[in-house]
Design an enzyme around this catalytic site. Structure first.
Site, PDB file in Angstrom:
ATOM      1  N   TYR A 178       0.863  -1.182   0.000  1.00  0.00           N
ATOM      2  CA  TYR A 178       0.000   0.000   0.000  1.00  0.00           C
ATOM      3  C   TYR A 178       0.898   1.229   0.000  1.00  0.00           C
ATOM      4  O   TYR A 178       1.542   1.543   0.998  1.00  0.00           O
ATOM      5  CB  TYR A 178      -0.909  -0.049   1.226  1.00  0.00           C
ATOM      6  CG  TYR A 178      -1.975   1.025   1.308  1.00  0.00           C
ATOM      7  CD1 TYR A 178      -2.229   1.903   0.252  1.00  0.00           C
ATOM      8  CD2 TYR A 178      -2.741   1.162   2.465  1.00  0.00           C
ATOM      9  CE1 TYR A 178      -3.214   2.867   0.344  1.00  0.00           C
ATOM     10  CE2 TYR A 178      -3.731   2.118   2.565  1.00  0.00           C
ATOM     11  CZ  TYR A 178      -3.960   2.969   1.508  1.00  0.00           C
ATOM     12  OH  TYR A 178      -4.928   3.938   1.603  1.00  0.00           O
ATOM     13  N   LYS A 210      -1.659  -1.364  -3.960  1.00  0.00           N
ATOM     14  CA  LYS A 210      -2.715  -0.356  -3.910  1.00  0.00           C
ATOM     15  C   LYS A 210      -2.018   0.984  -4.050  1.00  0.00           C
ATOM     16  O   LYS A 210      -1.230   1.382  -3.195  1.00  0.00           O
ATOM     17  CB  LYS A 210      -3.506  -0.418  -2.607  1.00  0.00           C
ATOM     18  CG  LYS A 210      -4.602   0.654  -2.543  1.00  0.00           C
ATOM     19  CD  LYS A 210      -5.380   0.626  -1.238  1.00  0.00           C
ATOM     20  CE  LYS A 210      -6.395   1.761  -1.225  1.00  0.00           C
ATOM     21  NZ  LYS A 210      -7.151   1.837   0.061  1.00  0.00           N
ATOM     22  N   VAL A 257      -9.143  -0.346  -5.626  1.00  0.00           N
ATOM     23  CA  VAL A 257      -9.574  -0.551  -4.247  1.00  0.00           C
ATOM     24  C   VAL A 257     -10.200   0.768  -3.825  1.00  0.00           C
ATOM     25  O   VAL A 257      -9.490   1.746  -3.583  1.00  0.00           O
ATOM     26  CB  VAL A 257      -8.404  -0.922  -3.316  1.00  0.00           C
ATOM     27  CG1 VAL A 257      -8.899  -1.047  -1.877  1.00  0.00           C
ATOM     28  CG2 VAL A 257      -7.745  -2.224  -3.755  1.00  0.00           C
TER      29      VAL A 257
END
Length: 301
Positions: A143, A171, A211
């Site tokens: 992330y 992400k 996402v």
């Protein structure tokens, strides 16, 4: 799984929701509400759920609550969609413990954010991610959100981490379109847009999907952006992305955190949301009215 249009791996599906964590009026974990919300999201087009991310208020939920959430959502949705559990913290040892806990609870993958506040250099950052990936058998989503963590996962670091067999996805909230394309060109990492305004832009250059925080309230409408692009109708896909812009801006860039705006909308719609935990505060009445008006205008279009 594969994305037929982009021919890129989709280890967790294409249309993922960064699901909020519902709480009761007293502020405790609302597992019944989480199950209801998860079922709704899956039935309306989400083919993966990310639990206990930033939107899921991971900084203020306990380890036990994170495990209970995975177990409850798994019970509700079965094996219909992958579940990714957020386990990232500023402490490598604690992050490893959470990854092992998520695996035991039934998660299909883990989301690992860069350690925040301490701002480790790139070699330490790389070692952190490798240690977490080595600890469990679950695939890892990196992330990258330097605006919150203070540390970018630099493209060259990402490229090296892609060599690890369990580091499979990203992400992306880096706001570095060039850097993202460099990694896409040199790795097989599955990229997910983490900023709703970038859904189509990243998908068009080879990302796997998104996402999304906004998907908590409009899952079908956001999925339609990807579906139109895959069907070869780029103008329609672009119009759908543009049509979503006012709601995305109000929910994500108008001064309130996405968790707050999502819960305000879900509560207005009579869906599971509940309170937020301090230091977050709920949206005021005027903000809640503006959000509901923008939502109604968007879904009516």
């Amino acid at each position: 799984m594969t994305n037929a249009a982009n021919d890129s791996p989709s280890p967790f599906g294409r249309a993922l929701c960064a699901m909020i964590t519902p709480f009761t009026e007293s502020g405790s974990l609302d597992l019944d509400g989480a199950q209801l919300l998860a079922v709704r999201l899956v039935s309306e087009g989400c083919d993966g759920l990310v639990l206990s991310g930033t939107t899921g208020e991971s900084p203020t939920t306990s380890d036990a609550e994170k495990a209970a959430l995975v177990t409850a959502v798994r019970e509700a949705v079965g094996d219909r969609v992958p579940l990714v559990s957020g386990v990232g913290t500023f402490d490598t040892r604690h992050t490893v413990e959470l990854a092992l806990q998520a695996e035991k609870a039934g998660a299909d993958g883990v989301l690992v954010v860069s350690p925040y506040y301490s701002r480790p250099p790139q070699d330490a950052l790389e070692a952190h991610f490798r240690e977490v990936a080595d600890a469990s058998g679950l695939p890892v989503v990196l992330y990258d959100i330097p605006g919150r963590t203070g540390t970018r996962i630099e493209p060259e670091t990402m490229i090296r981490l892609a060599e690890h067999p369990r580091i499979v996805a990203v992400k992306d909230c880096s706001y570095d379109f060039l850097g993202t394309q460099k990694v896409l060109a040199r790795t097989d990492l599955a990229y997910y847009a983490g900023c709703d305004e970038h859904i189509l832009a990243l998908y068009a250059v080879g990302a796997t999907g998104y996402v999304s925080t906004v998907a908590n309230v409009v899952p079908a409408q956001l999925r339609a952006i990807l579906d139109a692009f895959e069907a070869g109708d780029t103008p329609v896909s672009a119009r759908l992305q543009q049509r979503a812009t006012p709601l995305i801006e109000l929910m994500m860039a108008a001064g309130l955190p996405g968790t707050v705006t999502v819960k305000a909308l879900l509560n207005s719609l009579g869906l599971p949301g509940g309170s937020v935990r301090a230091p977050l505060r709920p949206a005021g009445r005027e903000a809640a009215r503006e959000l509901l008006a923008a939502y109604e205008e968007f879904v009516a279009a």
